[in-house]
Design a protein around this motif. Structure first.
Motif, PDB file in Angstrom:
ATOM      1  N   HIS A  98     -20.406 -34.664  43.993  1.00 40.72           N
ATOM      2  CA  HIS A  98     -19.854 -35.479  45.090  1.00 40.72           C
ATOM      3  C   HIS A  98     -20.664 -35.275  46.364  1.00 40.72           C
ATOM      4  O   HIS A  98     -20.966 -36.242  47.075  1.00 40.72           O
ATOM      5  CB  HIS A  98     -18.396 -35.131  45.338  1.00 40.72           C
ATOM      6  CG  HIS A  98     -17.492 -35.578  44.245  1.00 40.72           C
ATOM      7  ND1 HIS A  98     -16.119 -35.524  44.344  1.00 40.72           N
ATOM      8  CD2 HIS A  98     -17.745 -36.079  43.013  1.00 40.72           C
ATOM      9  CE1 HIS A  98     -15.569 -35.972  43.228  1.00 40.72           C
ATOM     10  NE2 HIS A  98     -16.541 -36.312  42.413  1.00 40.72           N
ATOM     11  N   HIS A  99     -21.011 -34.031  46.660  1.00 44.63           N
ATOM     12  CA  HIS A  99     -21.779 -33.714  47.860  1.00 44.63           C
ATOM     13  C   HIS A  99     -23.147 -34.416  47.827  1.00 44.63           C
ATOM     14  O   HIS A  99     -23.564 -35.023  48.826  1.00 44.63           O
ATOM     15  CB  HIS A  99     -21.953 -32.190  47.976  1.00 44.63           C
ATOM     16  CG  HIS A  99     -22.715 -31.760  49.176  1.00 44.63           C
ATOM     17  ND1 HIS A  99     -22.139 -31.669  50.422  1.00 44.63           N
ATOM     18  CD2 HIS A  99     -24.003 -31.406  49.314  1.00 44.63           C
ATOM     19  CE1 HIS A  99     -23.056 -31.283  51.292  1.00 44.63           C
ATOM     20  NE2 HIS A  99     -24.198 -31.102  50.646  1.00 44.63           N
ATOM     21  N   GLU A 102     -22.735 -38.301  48.156  1.00 41.03           N
ATOM     22  CA  GLU A 102     -22.337 -38.676  49.516  1.00 41.03           C
ATOM     23  C   GLU A 102     -23.468 -38.447  50.514  1.00 41.03           C
ATOM     24  O   GLU A 102     -23.802 -39.332  51.303  1.00 41.03           O
ATOM     25  CB  GLU A 102     -21.092 -37.886  49.931  1.00 41.03           C
ATOM     26  CG  GLU A 102     -20.568 -38.252  51.299  1.00 41.03           C
ATOM     27  CD  GLU A 102     -20.066 -39.681  51.431  1.00 41.03           C
ATOM     28  OE1 GLU A 102     -19.985 -40.171  52.566  1.00 41.03           O
ATOM     29  OE2 GLU A 102     -19.768 -40.340  50.402  1.00 41.03           O
ATOM     30  N   HIS A 103     -24.085 -37.291  50.485  1.00 44.48           N
ATOM     31  CA  HIS A 103     -25.083 -36.962  51.500  1.00 44.48           C
ATOM     32  C   HIS A 103     -26.450 -37.601  51.240  1.00 44.48           C
ATOM     33  O   HIS A 103     -27.258 -37.723  52.168  1.00 44.48           O
ATOM     34  CB  HIS A 103     -25.186 -35.450  51.698  1.00 44.48           C
ATOM     35  CG  HIS A 103     -23.970 -34.911  52.364  1.00 44.48           C
ATOM     36  ND1 HIS A 103     -23.771 -34.984  53.721  1.00 44.48           N
ATOM     37  CD2 HIS A 103     -22.848 -34.355  51.852  1.00 44.48           C
ATOM     38  CE1 HIS A 103     -22.588 -34.486  54.027  1.00 44.48           C
ATOM     39  NE2 HIS A 103     -22.002 -34.087  52.904  1.00 44.48           N
ATOM     40  N   GLU A 105     -26.498 -40.642  50.427  1.00 38.85           N
ATOM     41  CA  GLU A 105     -26.152 -42.030  50.760  1.00 38.85           C
ATOM     42  C   GLU A 105     -26.503 -42.975  49.615  1.00 38.85           C
ATOM     43  O   GLU A 105     -26.961 -44.099  49.830  1.00 38.85           O
ATOM     44  CB  GLU A 105     -26.812 -42.462  52.069  1.00 38.85           C
ATOM     45  CG  GLU A 105     -26.367 -41.630  53.257  1.00 38.85           C
ATOM     46  CD  GLU A 105     -27.005 -42.053  54.574  1.00 38.85           C
ATOM     47  OE1 GLU A 105     -28.051 -42.753  54.560  1.00 38.85           O
ATOM     48  OE2 GLU A 105     -26.456 -41.678  55.619  1.00 38.85           O
ATOM     49  N   PHE A 124     -16.566 -41.943  48.222  1.00 37.55           N
ATOM     50  CA  PHE A 124     -17.921 -42.086  48.741  1.00 37.55           C
ATOM     51  C   PHE A 124     -17.985 -43.263  49.707  1.00 37.55           C
ATOM     52  O   PHE A 124     -17.515 -44.346  49.403  1.00 37.55           O
ATOM     53  CB  PHE A 124     -18.914 -42.307  47.596  1.00 37.55           C
ATOM     54  CG  PHE A 124     -18.809 -41.285  46.505  1.00 37.55           C
ATOM     55  CD1 PHE A 124     -18.220 -41.590  45.301  1.00 37.55           C
ATOM     56  CD2 PHE A 124     -19.291 -39.999  46.700  1.00 37.55           C
ATOM     57  CE1 PHE A 124     -18.119 -40.644  44.291  1.00 37.55           C
ATOM     58  CE2 PHE A 124     -19.212 -39.052  45.702  1.00 37.55           C
ATOM     59  CZ  PHE A 124     -18.612 -39.372  44.492  1.00 37.55           C
ATOM     60  N   ASP A 125     -18.627 -43.043  50.840  1.00 37.02           N
ATOM     61  CA  ASP A 125     -18.723 -44.083  51.861  1.00 37.02           C
ATOM     62  C   ASP A 125     -19.630 -45.239  51.450  1.00 37.02           C
ATOM     63  O   ASP A 125     -19.323 -46.394  51.709  1.00 37.02           O
ATOM     64  CB  ASP A 125     -19.236 -43.500  53.185  1.00 37.02           C
ATOM     65  CG  ASP A 125     -18.235 -42.564  53.832  1.00 37.02           C
ATOM     66  OD1 ASP A 125     -17.024 -42.725  53.594  1.00 37.02           O
ATOM     67  OD2 ASP A 125     -18.669 -41.671  54.577  1.00 37.02           O
TER      68      ASP A 125
END
Length: 150
Positions: A98-99, A102-103, A105, A124-125
């Protein structure tokens, strides 16, 4: 082998899929190999799906799966269209996956069915779609159903 004027991943891919069209490129152990021509066709077909799902040059595609021909297809589909592949080790814990997604992108993720649970519950964005690595179809929750590659 003829000299390539530009040695980018795309140039090597384009050259290899024509110059070695009938030669084997990828396969499962003891499986029937894809020829370079078949590999090229599958890469271009997956690129079309990436584009339909909104992926653009410079954006990221997370790859989470075991070693299989479709991993290579997913990787080459991303990098030869100017996107960035974000390989994720399958051994990573769900929170690490997940990290990274997400990071980094990542806009899309290509995930083996076996590891789908590591990404399914994430918030997640930027992630806009998931593609099953096993058969290169979209996951049902994305609304794009049906077999993509024969």
């Amino acid at each position: 082998m003829s000299e390539l004027p530009v040695q980018t991943m795309k140039a090597v891919f384009d050259h290899s899929t024509t110059a070695f069209a009938d030669r084997p490129s990828l396969s499962f152990v003891n499986g029937d190999p894809l020829t370079f021509a078949e590999f090229g066709d599958k890469v271009r077909t997956l690129q079309a799906l990436y584009r339909r799902m909104g992926l653009r040059r410079g954006e990221k595609v997370a790859l989470l799966g075991e070693s299989m021909p479709n991993w290579g297809i997913a990787y080459y589909a991303a990098v030869t269209m100017g996107a960035v592949a974000v390989p994720i080790l399958q051994e990573f814990h769900e929170s690490a996956v997940h990290h990274i997604v997400e990071h980094s992108e990542s806009r899309l993720a290509v995930v083996s069915e076996r590891f789908m649970d590591k990404i399914a519950e994430g918030d997640f964005d930027r992630l806009q779609g998931i593609i099953r690595m096993d058969n290169l179809t979209t996951a049902p929750e994305d609304g794009l159903r049906g077999k993509v590659l024969e």
